[in-house]
Design an enzyme around this catalytic site. Structure first.
Site, PDB file in Angstrom:
ATOM      1  CG  HIS A  37      -1.862   1.114   1.323  1.00 21.86           C
ATOM      2  ND1 HIS A  37      -3.184   1.031   0.943  1.00 21.86           N
ATOM      3  CD2 HIS A  37      -1.687   2.391   1.763  1.00 21.86           C
ATOM      4  CE1 HIS A  37      -3.781   2.201   1.130  1.00 21.86           C
ATOM      5  NE2 HIS A  37      -2.894   3.043   1.640  1.00 21.86           N
ATOM      6  CD  GLU A  38       1.502   3.667   3.672  1.00 25.21           C
ATOM      7  OE1 GLU A  38       1.756   4.715   3.042  1.00 25.21           O
ATOM      8  OE2 GLU A  38       0.448   3.517   4.316  1.00 25.21           O
ATOM      9  CG  HIS A  47       0.236   6.242  -0.611  1.00 27.07           C
ATOM     10  ND1 HIS A  47      -0.805   6.894  -1.234  1.00 27.07           N
ATOM     11  CD2 HIS A  47      -0.316   5.568   0.427  1.00 27.07           C
ATOM     12  CE1 HIS A  47      -1.936   6.620  -0.604  1.00 27.07           C
ATOM     13  NE2 HIS A  47      -1.665   5.818   0.399  1.00 27.07           N
ATOM     14  CG  HIS A  56       0.635   8.655  -7.326  1.00 21.36           C
ATOM     15  ND1 HIS A  56      -0.676   8.746  -6.919  1.00 21.36           N
ATOM     16  CD2 HIS A  56       0.727   9.448  -8.426  1.00 21.36           C
ATOM     17  CE1 HIS A  56      -1.344   9.531  -7.748  1.00 21.36           C
ATOM     18  NE2 HIS A  56      -0.513   9.976  -8.666  1.00 21.36           N
TER      19      HIS A  56
END
Length: 595
Positions: free
Chosen positions: A388-389, A392, A395
């Protein structure tokens, strides 16, 4: 395998992020703070003089320089403090940075209002100059917001009420986090424990139903005793939203909120309608939970208990990295190469240490690589958190690499897309890798719960916000009892198959997001977009992947709806939500075959 919490100086450097990429020594931050003060003095000189192209260009360039330096100082200082919140030197540094940040915002606050006063056609003509190419989206925003900016005198009055307007949120935070005291409940060992917000989240997942019930009833006993106080606090927050929208010439508080992202109100309404039209899928999932848990009836306190206990498997951090890299292989060789290099190159602070900030996040300052904070504890959930991280972080990495500073930051509307997409790809990979039905059911339960809590529940929250704001706008007098009635009826609709109780009518009283009006719907739309994009990459090959990677590299150069449309997902239509729900139905069908 790390089994005990070690002190920070006992952790190997390869498991700690490298803040030296920004500052070799915290003392260097103070040098940049002094430089920011010098830049602010220069910036003050533009006040009242923004009346020609060259002056405006100089001001924009100077603002970028000072903004970027302020961002670097702030990012470093908060990460340094997050390493150890008991570090007095780090706390003092963060306080100095925050203090200057307040001054910075006050000093530069004249800039946009002065640009708003100019003839927009003149600003548009300036934007045609190649030197303004990095500022074209910014100038477009000036024109788009112009009709909602009031006179100088009116703006000063609204600004003066800023602190008062923030009172409902501040009052709720203090009440909820400091003043509310819960009683004792019995844990799984029949031992009394003091209930807190953190312990509630754990107890509500207990396999012991009496523990869940006890924690649930105690939590809402306390909220019921404060129903009128919290009710009036929230009602005043809603009234504030409606008043500001009216003053700024919006048709509704909802329109005022979605306008910030240039999102049509129809997107919000489409989400609610599509979920309502397909709510029977949630009802099927509720029946499935009831069947697996072997309960004669399902109560609200039964919704969070895992259908399968956490897998006994433990993962080293290296194993987690390997699993994530393999799970994300569909994102292409370059993505995997960049991520692998980052995870081994000082991006990640891996293990819990005394005083370290809990949870997980990704952050970064323009011009430097992104960072990830973890508190890795060797579970499968920690593997998903890393994925998940990492979403981020990548991105941010690609946006910063490909966009000028002014366009590098992406909005909250798209912020959860990359992270959620990674989790979806990882789920698919892990399901393919195992023949163990228990492990498959655990993974599917994890995924189905994400759908339930992020798509269905957040949409219900969004509908509640819409209803209560419309009540105020229609002249209805809101009361705490009416809030309870509205919320209870929504739960009755969404959670058909669950035996309702009076306690759930009070859940609105404990949701802090409601004080940031119309925010939660972005979780549901972002999740839906991520599922659609992940499915596209898995089935659409290189073209779908290329569009997605372009999205990651786009930052905030355009409006979020446009960026997602270019990536292959049109959130202005119900289709991404419908496709997301199809994936939910497919995963639910797979889960039912395993029981």
């Amino acid at each position: 395998m790390i089994t005990n919490i070690k002190n920070r100086d006992e952790i190997e450097d390869k498991y700690k992020w490298d803040l030296g990429a920004m500052y070799k020594d915290p003392a260097e931050v103070d040098q940049d703070l002094a430089r920011i003060k010098e830049l602010l003095e220069q910036f003050k000189g533009f006040s009242g003089k923004l009346n020609d192209k060259e002056t405006i260009l100089q001001a924009l360039i100077l603002q970028d320089q000072s903004d970027q330096l302020m961002e670097k100082c702030f990012t470093y200082a908060h990460m340094k403090l997050d390493e150890d919140n008991s570090n007095s030197a780090a706390l003092a540094l963060f306080d100095r940075v925050k203090s200057l940040y307040v001054t910075y915002n006050e000093t530069t606050s004249f800039f946009i209002p002065e640009l708003m006063k100019l003839d927009y056609s003149v600003l548009e003509s300036y934007a045609q100059d190649e030197r303004f190419k990095d500022y074209r989206h910014f100038i477009k925003e000036i024109g788009r917001n112009k009709e909602h900016v009031l006179s100088d005198a009116e703006e000063k009055i609204i600004s003066a009420f800023g602190e008062v307007a923030g009172a409902p949120k501040n009052i709720f935070q203090i009440l909820n986090n400091a003043d509310l005291k819960f009683g004792e409940v019995k844990d799984e060992n029949n031992q009394p424990v003091q209930l807190t917000h953190g312990r509630y989240n754990k107890l509500i997942q207990s396999k012991n139903r009496e523990v869940r019930k006890s924690a649930y009833n105690e939590l809402y006993r306390v909220y019921r005793s404060f129903k009128n106080t919290i009710g009036q606090t929230y009602i005043n927050s809603v009234k504030k939203d409606c008043l500001y929208a009216r003053l700024r010439k919006y048709n509704s508080a909802l329109e005022a909120s979605t306008f910030a992202d240039n999102v049509d109100v129809a997107v919000y309404n489409n989400l609610i309608k599509t979920i309502r039209d397909n709510v029977s899928l949630l009802h099927r999932y509720i029946d499935f939970r009831k069947q697996v848990l072997q309960l004669p009836e399902l109560r609200m306190y039964d919704l969070y208990v895992p259908l399968v206990t956490e897998l006994d498997k433990k993962y080293s951090y290296e194993e987690a990295v390997d699993i994530v890299l393999k799970g994300l292989a569909k994102l292409g060789d370059q993505y995997i190469s960049d991520l692998k290099q980052g995870l081994a190159g000082g991006w990640v602070d891996v293990y819990e240490t005394p005083g370290k900030t809990s949870g997980a996040y990704s952050t970064g300052a323009y011009g430097y690589h992104p960072y990830i904070l973890l508190n890795f504890n060797h579970t499968i959930n920690d593997v998903f958190t890393l994925a998940h991280e990492a979403g981020h972080a990548m991105h941010t990495f690609y946006s910063h690499k490909n966009q000028p500073y002014r366009n590098a930051s992406y909005t909250i509307f798209v912020a959860e897309v990359a992270s959620t997409l990674n989790e979806n790809l990882l789920i698919k990979y892990l399901l393919e890798q195992t023949n163990d039905n228990k492990e498959k059911l655990f993974l599917l339960n994890y995924n189905l719960e994400q759908f339930r809590t992020t798509v269905f529940r957040q949409t219900m929250f969004a509908e509640f916000e819409k209803i209560v704001h419309e009540q105020v706008e229609q002249g209805v007098s809101l009361t705490p009892d009416l809030l309870c009635e509205i919320y209870y009826d929504l739960n009755k609709f969404y959670y058909q198959g669950v035996t309702m109780d009076d306690e759930i009518a009070l859940e609105w009283a404990r949701i802090p997001h409601f004080y940031n009006a119309f925010y939660v719907y972005k979780y549901a739309t972002g999740f839906s977009a991520a599922v659609a994009l992940a499915n596209g990459i898995l089935t659409g090959g290189q073209e779908a992947l290329a569009r997605y990677l372009e999205f990651l590299a786009s930052g905030g150069k355009d409006y979020p709806i446009e960026l997602l449309r270019q990536a292959g997902v049109d959130m202005a239509t119900p289709k991404p939500i419908e496709d997301c729900l199809k994936s939910f139905a497919e995963n639910l069908q797979l889960a039912t075959k395993l029981v």
